[in-house]
Design an enzyme around this catalytic site. Structure first.
Site, mmCIF file in Angstrom:
data_model
loop_
_atom_site.group_PDB
_atom_site.id
_atom_site.type_symbol
_atom_site.label_atom_id
_atom_site.label_comp_id
_atom_site.label_asym_id
_atom_site.label_seq_id
_atom_site.Cartn_x
_atom_site.Cartn_y
_atom_site.Cartn_z
ATOM 1 N N LYS A 112 22.737 37.860 47.738
ATOM 2 C CA LYS A 112 24.124 37.608 48.137
ATOM 3 C C LYS A 112 24.224 36.643 49.312
ATOM 4 O O LYS A 112 25.250 36.005 49.510
ATOM 5 C CB LYS A 112 24.836 38.926 48.408
HETATM 6 C C1 LIG Z 1 24.890 42.630 43.984
HETATM 7 C C2 LIG Z 1 23.529 42.943 43.477
HETATM 8 C C3 LIG Z 1 23.240 42.936 42.096
HETATM 9 C C4 LIG Z 1 24.289 42.699 41.044
HETATM 10 O O1 LIG Z 1 24.771 41.383 41.038
HETATM 11 P P1 LIG Z 1 26.115 41.010 40.261
HETATM 12 O O2 LIG Z 1 26.410 39.603 40.610
HETATM 13 O O3 LIG Z 1 27.170 41.962 40.784
HETATM 14 O O4 LIG Z 1 25.866 41.223 38.810
HETATM 15 C C5 LIG Z 1 21.923 43.174 41.704
HETATM 16 N N1 LIG Z 1 20.955 43.427 42.617
HETATM 17 C C6 LIG Z 1 21.201 43.454 43.934
HETATM 18 C C7 LIG Z 1 20.092 43.759 44.876
HETATM 19 C C8 LIG Z 1 22.493 43.209 44.424
HETATM 20 O O5 LIG Z 1 22.721 43.234 45.748
#
Ligand SMILES: *Cc1c(COP(=O)(O)O)cnc(C)c1O
Length: 465
Positions: A112
């Protein structure tokens, strides 16, 4: 470039207006009316670029003149300085033509950071230009909150309020949010669960009268277009390292809200040769059931050891459906109503089109733990639980071994010590150096009851002038 709602309503908006809001007024998500297209030759010519230079190529057409090229270049540069690996997103080989794309070298150790470091800079720049200030309000079960806080800690035009469920996020995740010290950062621990936090945020977006007149709320979850946009870059990056665009590449993506994998779909639509996109889910497998069986029926959410994928209705799936249904907003509005009411059925033609690129796989906690254990034993590589689910899906769905298969490593294992220890690892995995003192840092947060007026009062009181 114009941005339109997936539900067909309202006026088209500019890039700047879209990143400074949340949902469209009709409840839809914003998408560009058409996508930039890159030719094979053009993509091939990018093979020597740095990650930041490549990001500039991919992002420029979406911004479409709203920011000058030199300013955009600086914003991108600034957004990746806190990444701790020179490649920004390094590839690691884990098997025969099988790779892991490590997306956890940013400040909060999850993918993220790629989008939220950039979004913070992008918003602050745009607001400065407009002499405007906004309030970010978001709910988190862990990774989004810390990445958003890190992305906004130096922003002058943003106050950020992040709600997490009191005593229900892991210590590492909580401390990553609450130990960041800045006057514009506010952590609210809400008595309740993640849904309560999310409902509080939704209610506040739909009636913003608690804010001073000059302020509006901005969303930083993956309904914000700029997050998806920034994630398209690493699909191009990985492909170019593995023989692309002459060689098609496949990707497996640990999926929750469908934002990360949707960015891969966009990369494909923009001209990047991608053979397979594998949707990896945990026991909350609604997307796997939908793709494999046309069964998009909601079931009670189960708590798993890969909590960032514990999601019932994946918001960005709507953006894919909008495309599969040829931008028919009325059909999407109906489908999303059905989904919310409990069950949605896709048309055969939509499903067939999805299956041309997407496959899916479900891996529950025990399968995930097994794979963390065997991978650590066999190749001395420690997977985080989300990445392990992605790797399991990659192996299960892979059509051929001539096409490189890349699993997106969405988090560092140190963020999820519980799963890692269940897999036989003898201790908490080490936090990287820059975070080694996380448990010595002072925490700042405010515990509030799940009462709308109290939370909104707290926000109104704490906005900096
Ligand atoms: C947010 C997240 C996901 C999921 O990603 P999306 O874009 O919501 O599908 C998977 N793994 C981790 C570690 C995350 O922080």
């Amino acid at each position: 470039m114009e941005y339109i709602s997936t539900r067909g309503g309202g006026e088209p908006k500019s890039f700047e207006d879209v990143i400074l809001t949340g949902l469209a007024p009709d409840g839809g998500l914003y998408v560009p009316r058409s996508l930039p297209q890159f030719s094979h030759e053009e993509i091939a010519s990018w093979s020597g670029l740095s990650y930041q230079q490549l990001a500039l190529k991919v992002i420029t057409p979406f911004v479409d003149g709203a920011i000058s090229e030199s300013d955009l270049e600086q914003l991108i540069e600034k957004s990746y300085v806190d990444f701790r690996h020179q490649d920004i997103a390094p590839l690691v080989k884990t098997g025969d033509n099988e790779w892991i794309l490590e997306l956890f070298h940013g400040p909060t150790l999850a993918f993220k950071d790629f989008a939220l470091q950039f979004l913070g800079n992008l918003l602050d720049y745009t607001l400065g230009k407009r002499q405007q200030k906004v309030v970010i309000m978001g709910a988190t079960s862990g990774d989004t909150g810390s990445a958003a806080i890190e992305g906004c800690r130096r922003c002058e035009n943003i106050d950020i309020f992040i709600l997490h469920p009191y005593q229900r996020v892991s210590d590492v995740q909580r401390r990553q949010m609450t130990t960041v010290q800045a006057d514009n950062i506010h952590n609210i621990a809400l008595h309740g669960n993640f849904d309560d936090c999310q409902n509080m945020v939704k209610a506040s977006f739909s009636d913003q009268s608690f804010l001073p007149d000059s302020r509006q709320l901005v969303a930083v979850n993956s309904i914000n277009w700029a997050r998806i946009m920034a994630q398209i870059v690493y699909y191009f990056w990985a492909s170019l390292r593995l023989g692309g665009p002459d060689q098609a590449v496949s990707f497996s993506v640990p999926t929750g809200n469908f934002g990360d994998i949707f960015a891969g779909y966009l990369a494909h639509k923009m001209g990047l040769p991608i053979k397979q996109l594998v949707i990896a889910t945990n026991q909350n497998d609604i997307l796997h059931r939908c793709i494999s069986d046309n069964d998009h029926t909601t079931r009670p959410l189960e708590q798993s050891l890969a909590p960032s994928m514990d999601i019932m209705i994946s918001s960005n799936f709507e953006r894919l459906l909008f495309d599969l249904y040829n931008h028919d907003g009325a059909v999407i509005a109906q489908l999303m109503n059905d989904a919310k009411a409990g069950s949605m059925q896709l048309s055969n033609s939509a499903l067939d089109r999805a299956r041309e690129l997407f496959t899916s796989f479900r891996c529950d906690d025990s399968g995930m733990i097994d794979l963390i254990r065997t991978t650590n034993r066999d190749i001395d590589y420690l997977l985080d639980p989300h990445t392990a689910i992605g790797l399991a899906a990659a192996r299960a769905c892979r059509e051929d071994t001539n096409t490189p298969m890349v699993t997106l490593a969405t988090a560092h294992p140190a963020k999820f010590p519980e799963a890692v220890k269940k897999a036989g690892y003898p201790r908490d995995p080490d936090l990287p150096n820059h975070m080694a003192d996380l448990f010595d840092r002072k925490e700042h947060f405010t515990v509030l009851d799940n009462v709308q007026s109290e939370v909104q009062h707290f926000i109104a009181e704490n906005i900096l002038s």
